[in-house]
Design a protein around this motif. Structure first.
Motif, PDB file in Angstrom:
ATOM      1  N   THR A  14       6.352   6.631  -6.164  1.00 55.00           N
ATOM      2  CA  THR A  14       6.148   5.872  -4.923  1.00 55.00           C
ATOM      3  C   THR A  14       4.734   6.064  -4.405  1.00 55.00           C
ATOM      4  O   THR A  14       4.031   5.103  -4.072  1.00 55.00           O
ATOM      5  N   ILE A  15       4.307   7.315  -4.336  1.00 57.21           N
ATOM      6  CA  ILE A  15       2.998   7.626  -3.770  1.00 57.21           C
ATOM      7  C   ILE A  15       1.876   7.086  -4.653  1.00 57.21           C
ATOM      8  O   ILE A  15       0.935   6.449  -4.161  1.00 57.21           O
ATOM      9  N   LYS A  16       1.968   7.298  -5.953  1.00 60.02           N
ATOM     10  CA  LYS A  16       0.894   6.848  -6.841  1.00 60.02           C
ATOM     11  C   LYS A  16       0.739   5.333  -6.810  1.00 60.02           C
ATOM     12  O   LYS A  16      -0.371   4.798  -6.709  1.00 60.02           O
ATOM     13  N   THR A  17       1.852   4.602  -6.905  1.00 59.86           N
ATOM     14  CA  THR A  17       1.775   3.144  -6.948  1.00 59.86           C
ATOM     15  C   THR A  17       1.256   2.562  -5.636  1.00 59.86           C
ATOM     16  O   THR A  17       0.345   1.724  -5.634  1.00 59.86           O
ATOM     17  N   LEU A  18       1.831   2.995  -4.540  1.00 58.08           N
ATOM     18  CA  LEU A  18       1.445   2.404  -3.257  1.00 58.08           C
ATOM     19  C   LEU A  18       0.014   2.743  -2.872  1.00 58.08           C
ATOM     20  O   LEU A  18      -0.738   1.875  -2.402  1.00 58.08           O
ATOM     21  N   VAL A  19      -0.371   3.989  -3.054  1.00 58.05           N
ATOM     22  CA  VAL A  19      -1.741   4.372  -2.692  1.00 58.05           C
ATOM     23  C   VAL A  19      -2.756   3.556  -3.485  1.00 58.05           C
ATOM     24  O   VAL A  19      -3.724   3.028  -2.930  1.00 58.05           O
ATOM     25  N   THR A  20      -2.529   3.429  -4.785  1.00 52.93           N
ATOM     26  CA  THR A  20      -3.506   2.719  -5.614  1.00 52.93           C
ATOM     27  C   THR A  20      -3.486   1.218  -5.352  1.00 52.93           C
ATOM     28  O   THR A  20      -4.537   0.573  -5.390  1.00 52.93           O
ATOM     29  N   ASP A  21      -2.315   0.652  -5.065  1.00 55.75           N
ATOM     30  CA  ASP A  21      -2.261  -0.762  -4.680  1.00 55.75           C
ATOM     31  C   ASP A  21      -2.992  -0.991  -3.360  1.00 55.75           C
ATOM     32  O   ASP A  21      -3.714  -1.983  -3.186  1.00 55.75           O
ATOM     33  N   MET A  22      -2.808  -0.077  -2.423  1.00 55.00           N
ATOM     34  CA  MET A  22      -3.467  -0.208  -1.125  1.00 55.00           C
ATOM     35  C   MET A  22      -4.976  -0.071  -1.251  1.00 55.00           C
ATOM     36  O   MET A  22      -5.740  -0.757  -0.563  1.00 55.00           O
ATOM     37  N   MET A  23      -5.419   0.823  -2.123  1.00 56.85           N
ATOM     38  CA  MET A  23      -6.856   0.983  -2.344  1.00 56.85           C
ATOM     39  C   MET A  23      -7.473  -0.328  -2.839  1.00 56.85           C
ATOM     40  O   MET A  23      -8.511  -0.767  -2.349  1.00 56.85           O
ATOM     41  N   GLN A  24      -6.826  -0.945  -3.827  1.00 53.53           N
ATOM     42  CA  GLN A  24      -7.359  -2.178  -4.372  1.00 53.53           C
ATOM     43  C   GLN A  24      -7.326  -3.318  -3.348  1.00 53.53           C
ATOM     44  O   GLN A  24      -8.295  -4.064  -3.205  1.00 53.53           O
ATOM     45  N   LYS A  25      -6.235  -3.429  -2.603  1.00 53.42           N
ATOM     46  CA  LYS A  25      -6.135  -4.497  -1.601  1.00 53.42           C
ATOM     47  C   LYS A  25      -7.146  -4.308  -0.480  1.00 53.42           C
ATOM     48  O   LYS A  25      -7.741  -5.279   0.011  1.00 53.42           O
ATOM     49  N   ALA A  26      -7.364  -3.063  -0.080  1.00 56.04           N
ATOM     50  CA  ALA A  26      -8.336  -2.798   0.984  1.00 56.04           C
ATOM     51  C   ALA A  26      -9.747  -3.148   0.524  1.00 56.04           C
ATOM     52  O   ALA A  26     -10.533  -3.727   1.284  1.00 56.04           O
TER      53      ALA A  26
END
Length: 500
Positions: free
Chosen positions: A322-334
């Motif tokens: 959960t943490i790895k996927t969401l953090v990295t998706d959020m980084m790219q979207k930001a």
């Protein structure tokens, strides 16, 4: 070397040094376009011995406190995401496994060289023909006269040709040449040779870190084999889960930087006679970046509180994925939003927006492709539901420790019977929704501890919207097909009636 004894004092010195290195030096911008990092600049950074954050106190480290290690990663990624990844590779993929599973006979010397001699360590798992299917790796080892002979081919190991130590995975080969099912880890000192870099890759981003293809033909002493507390596969799960759980450290400084850059630009930029920040669509993008910053803060809080070095994380698959996927998706979207907001000038490799968009993208791929990890979240939940003899997802989430409160925000969204045979695309979509629901739980916990209430409320709203959008697609979408014969009758020009 005069080592700073207090971590907080170190952190302030480290932040000041990184600001000087990456934003004061005249060559700072040019460094973003060059492969590797200037040795003198790296030495300036390593003089402060930042990797002590991952090393136990008995070996001159700060104590291997997880929260402190993540704070160091945050400071690194605010100024340079590649530097933070370099620190993360050293810490989570080499130093922490060594601390937990290494032979006492080798720890002291290695930790000392890391601290005092600017040495670094990396991890080799991936092979050219076995990326995500790591358990089928072909790198092998044989035990000969109290030594292990290792042969194989590895690639995409961060710090290729640069690391002084490698943690290398291999499978045991029997007398008939058959490979065992379990995985073993070995510590290799590059001073002993045996690694030939066959090729350096022109990686799309993360220029600071060299990647490539490595041919292995080496021998290590018996005490250089890590000692698992169970199977080698369980040890590998602990290693990977622990690393994924600490991704928010790297994401934290990066998202804070995206937020600072976006807010500053939108306040100062005038469009149509008014500040850019006054436009409603701009506010939407900024609110999402702030939400991602807050959710990442909540994840840092979770990991820093619940994952000490001595905790075995092999069974924390849902939390880690959960943490790895969401953090990295959020980084790219930001980073994509910052690039959109800065416009044309941001579309440059030496601009923070363009550089960040390229550098953050591989985080969604390495250490487990996000599509696969989202699928695994769903599969883990379905497995738990089967054990509980539960078929309704809402009922399960009501009793699941990671969603007990957050599930109340979704009245009937999850009120359906889960089909354990659902197609892969549905598993991926459901995994995303469950992960975001878990992230809301983390964010609620962060709010309980006194974090900015407006930021917490906004983050919950944004995550709630994203879950609802995903579940709408889950319920009514996902019907696309692949057309094998896509070249037949697929020329628009042939359909034009051209008049002479």
């Amino acid at each position: 070397m005069n080592l700073i004894s207090d971590f907080n004092v170190f952190l302030k010195s480290y932040q000041a040094k990184l600001k000087e290195v990456f934003r004061t030096h005249e060559e700072a911008k040019e460094n973003t376009l060059e492969r590797g990092i200037d040795e003198s600049l790296l030495n300036e950074i390593l003089d402060l011995a930042p990797l002590r954050a991952f090393i136990p106190s008995e070996y001159e480290g700060f104590g291997a406190n997880t929260a402190e290690a993540m704070a160091m990663l945050e400071a690194s990624s605010y100024e340079s995401l590649p530097l933070s990844l370099m620190m993360g590779i050293n810490g989570a993929l080499f130093l922490q496994p060594l601390a937990n599973y290494g032979d006492d006979a080798i720890k002291g010397q290695i930790f000392s060289r890391i601290i005092h001699e600017h040495k670094m360590g990396g991890l080799m798992i991936t092979e050219p023909d076995y990326g995500s299917d790591a358990l089928k790796m072909q790198t092998s080892y044989l035990k000969e006269n109290n030594k292990y002979k290792i042969e194989g081919l590895k690639h995409w190991g961060g710090l290729t040709g640069m690391a002084d130590y490698w943690l290398i995975t291999a499978r045991n080969k029997d007398k008939n040449g058959n490979l065992g099912r379990d995985i073993s880890f070995f510590v290799h000192d590059t001073r002993n040779g045996g690694i030939d870099v066959e090729e350096y890759y022109n990686n799309l981003g993360l220029y600071m870190l060299p990647y490539g293809k490595n041919r292995l033909d080496l021998t290590v002493d018996e005490d250089h084999k890590l000692q698992p507390k169970g199977t080698g596969i369980t040890m590998m799960l602990d290693l990977l889960h622990r690393s994924r759980l600490q991704f928010p450290g790297m994401g934290m400084g990066f998202l804070r930087r995206m937020m600072d850059e976006a807010m500053s630009h939108c306040r100062e930029r005038l469009v149509g006679g008014q500040s850019l920040i006054n436009y409603d669509q701009v506010k939407q993008r900024l609110s999402e970046i702030q939400a991602y910053f807050t959710v990442c803060s909540a994840m840092c809080n979770f990991t820093g509180t619940n994952v000490p070095l001595e905790k075995n994380t092999a069974r924390m698959d849902v939390e880690a994925n959960t943490i790895k996927t969401l953090v990295t998706d959020m980084m790219q979207k930001a980073s994509q939003s910052l690039l959109q907001l800065t416009g044309a000038k941001g579309y440059r490799l030496d601009h923070i927006a363009g550089r960040s968009t390229v550098d953050s993208r591989p985080f969604q791929i390495f250490e487990g492709s996000n599509d696969i990890l989202y699928q695994q979240i769903s599969e883990s939940v379905i497995k738990m539901m089967r054990k509980m003899k539960s078929t309704n997802l809402q009922d399960f989430l009501s009793n699941y420790d990671l969603t007990k409160r957050s599930k109340d925000l979704f009245k009937d969204t999850f009120n359906f019977t889960v089909d354990p045979q659902m197609p892969q695309r549905k598993l991926v979509g459901l995994g995303k929704a469950i992960a975001k629901t878990i992230s809301i739980e983390f964010t609620m916990d962060l709010g309980d501890q006194g974090f900015n209430k407006q930021m917490v409320d906004n983050a919950i709203v944004i995550m709630q919207e994203e879950v609802n959008n995903i579940m709408q697609m889950f319920q009514h979408g996902g019907n696309g097909i692949v057309v094998d014969d896509y070249q037949t009758d697929s020329s628009w020009f042939n359909l034009q009636k051209v008049h002479v």
